[in-house]
Design a protein around this motif. Sequence first.
Motif, PDB file in Angstrom:
ATOM      1  N   GLN A   1       0.844  -1.188   0.000  1.00  0.00           N
ATOM      2  CA  GLN A   1       0.000   0.000   0.000  1.00  0.00           C
ATOM      3  C   GLN A   1       0.885   1.246   0.000  1.00  0.00           C
ATOM      4  O   GLN A   1       1.814   1.355   0.782  1.00  0.00           O
TER       5      GLN A   1
ATOM      6  N   GLN B   1       0.991   5.794  -0.985  1.00  0.00           N
ATOM      7  CA  GLN B   1       0.215   7.016  -1.148  1.00  0.00           C
ATOM      8  C   GLN B   1       0.138   7.445  -2.614  1.00  0.00           C
ATOM      9  O   GLN B   1      -0.514   8.440  -2.930  1.00  0.00           O
ATOM     10  N   PHE B   2       0.794   6.698  -3.505  1.00  0.00           N
ATOM     11  CA  PHE B   2       0.937   7.132  -4.889  1.00  0.00           C
ATOM     12  C   PHE B   2      -0.050   6.419  -5.805  1.00  0.00           C
ATOM     13  O   PHE B   2      -0.379   5.255  -5.612  1.00  0.00           O
ATOM     14  N   ALA B   3      -0.487   7.137  -6.859  1.00  0.00           N
ATOM     15  CA  ALA B   3      -1.391   6.582  -7.853  1.00  0.00           C
ATOM     16  C   ALA B   3      -0.587   5.906  -8.958  1.00  0.00           C
ATOM     17  O   ALA B   3       0.645   5.990  -9.015  1.00  0.00           O
ATOM     18  N   SER B   4      -1.297   5.230  -9.865  1.00  0.00           N
ATOM     19  CA  SER B   4      -0.650   4.609 -11.013  1.00  0.00           C
ATOM     20  C   SER B   4      -1.536   4.770 -12.240  1.00  0.00           C
ATOM     21  O   SER B   4      -2.746   4.998 -12.138  1.00  0.00           O
ATOM     22  N   LEU B   5      -0.920   4.666 -13.396  1.00  0.00           N
ATOM     23  CA  LEU B   5      -1.625   4.724 -14.675  1.00  0.00           C
ATOM     24  C   LEU B   5      -1.119   3.591 -15.527  1.00  0.00           C
ATOM     25  O   LEU B   5       0.087   3.507 -15.811  1.00  0.00           O
TER      26      LEU B   5
ATOM     27  N   LEU C   1       3.861   3.908 -12.258  1.00  0.00           N
ATOM     28  CA  LEU C   1       3.616   4.743 -11.091  1.00  0.00           C
ATOM     29  C   LEU C   1       3.486   6.200 -11.508  1.00  0.00           C
ATOM     30  O   LEU C   1       4.186   6.668 -12.413  1.00  0.00           O
TER      31      LEU C   1
ATOM     32  N   GLY D   1       1.158  13.274 -10.588  1.00  0.00           N
ATOM     33  CA  GLY D   1       0.422  13.164 -11.840  1.00  0.00           C
ATOM     34  C   GLY D   1       1.282  12.869 -13.052  1.00  0.00           C
ATOM     35  O   GLY D   1       0.767  12.769 -14.166  1.00  0.00           O
TER      36      GLY D   1
ATOM     37  N   ASP E   1       6.626  14.351  -3.548  1.00  0.00           N
ATOM     38  CA  ASP E   1       5.355  14.824  -4.099  1.00  0.00           C
ATOM     39  C   ASP E   1       4.771  15.882  -3.157  1.00  0.00           C
ATOM     40  O   ASP E   1       4.317  15.568  -2.061  1.00  0.00           O
TER      41      ASP E   1
ATOM     42  N   ASN F   1       1.373  -2.978 -12.142  1.00  0.00           N
ATOM     43  CA  ASN F   1       0.210  -3.860 -12.066  1.00  0.00           C
ATOM     44  C   ASN F   1       0.511  -5.289 -12.497  1.00  0.00           C
ATOM     45  O   ASN F   1      -0.397  -6.101 -12.627  1.00  0.00           O
TER      46      ASN F   1
END
Length: 415
Positions: free
Chosen positions: A11, A13-17, A21, A25, A44, A352
Amino acid sequence: MQAKKPEHAPQTQFASLDNCLLVGGIPLTRLVHRAGGTPLYVYDKTLLTARMQLLKSLVPVDLRINYSLKANPMPALVGHMAAQVDGFDVASSAEMQTALATVIQPEYISFSGPGKSDAELLQAIAAGVMVHVESLNELRRLDRIAGEHGYPTEVMLRINPDFDLKSSGLRMAGGPKQFGIDVEQIPRILEELDGMYVECVGFHFYTGSQNLNAKAINDMFTKTCELAISLANLPIGSKRQWVRRINLGGGFGIPYFPGDVALDINVVAAHLQDAVVRLKTVIPDVVVEIELGRYLVGEAGIYVTKVIDKKISRGQTFLVTDGGMNHHLAASGNLGQVIRKNYPVLVGNKINKDADQLATVVGPLCSPLDLLADNMFLAHAEVGDLIVVFQSGAYGASASPMNFLSRSPVAEVLI
C-alpha cells in the motif's frame, strides 16, 4: 528461508496509470527522463500538503506544528513546508541557513542538538534563532557569547526527563543521554540563570521517535505536560511567571514493514486537545508546540534506481541497480535496524504486473550490505526497469554515506 508471496502490492500514497507509477500526476518513466536519469529521489508536494492539512484539521488550532529539517533538508522541500508549518527545528549551521532562507521568522526556528560550536551559537543568536540549550556548559558559553556581542538572547532548556517514549524506534530520553539537561539539574540551572545575560522562556522535550503506538504517545504527552507545569512553577530569582513557550516534542512514526499499523492520528490529536487546554489553564498565554519530521514527509517520497544487470547465482535472482545504500542507507537496514526488514519495494514501470518473481535487489557497491530488497517477490524485472523504494521521504539522501566508494551523488526533485 523462502519469502512469503504477498497477496497484493504494498500500500502506498501514490497513484498509477496503466503499469506505471504516477508521481505528482507524472508517469515515473517520463519523470526519470526529465530528471536526467537515475538514481533519484522524488518528493510529491501534493502529498506533503495533504498530510499537513489533515493534521491541522485535527489538532488544536493554537498548537504550533514545527517541521524538523533533520528528516529532509532539501531546500525546495523546506521552502514548500515553510508555507505549511508554523516553525522549523534545525540541528546544524547548514540547516539553519536553509531555514532562514524561507518565510519562517527566526524566532520560530529552533536550534537543537548536542555539540553546538561557539560559531554556531553566535550565528544563531545573531539571526534571532531560538537555541534549545542541551547542557549547563552550553548555557554558560551561550551567555558569554551573547554578553560579549550585546545580543539580547532568549533560550529554551531541553529537558531530559526521567521517562522515555515507550515503543519507540529510538529512545532519546529517560536515562543517561547526550540530549538535554537531566530534569533533576533544573533547579540549579534556574539559579544560575538568574544572574545571566540570556533569558530563558521555556522548555523543549523530545523523548523518542518513529512511534506507531497512540497510547504510548499520549502517555508521553501526559507526563510531559505535568512535568512542564511543575518546572514552570520553579522561579528564576524573583520571576514567578517566566515560561512562555513549551515544545512537547513528537515522535510520530510511519509504517515501513509488513505488519506495521499506521499511527491512529485521531486518537493522538484528541489527546493533544486536552493537553493544550491543561497547559494553557495553568500557564496562561503559553505557546505550545510540537515538532515532527518523518511523519510529515516520509510517505511523500520515493527512491528510484534502475536495473543495470540481472544475474542468477546458485538459483537466486539478483537485480543489480545503479544506486544503493550510498543513497539510501535506511532501506539497506544500516540506520538502526537490529533485524533487517524490507521497505515497500515495487518495479515502478510494471506496477500492475504480478509479483511472482522472487528476487534480491542490490546496489552497485562492493559490499554485501548494499541491499535494497532481500528475497522479495516482485514483478519480473529486466535490465532497464525501475525499482522504487517507498516511504523514502525522510532520512534518505542526507542520512546516507554519499561519498562511499566515490560514487556519484543522487539527484532530488520536488514535483
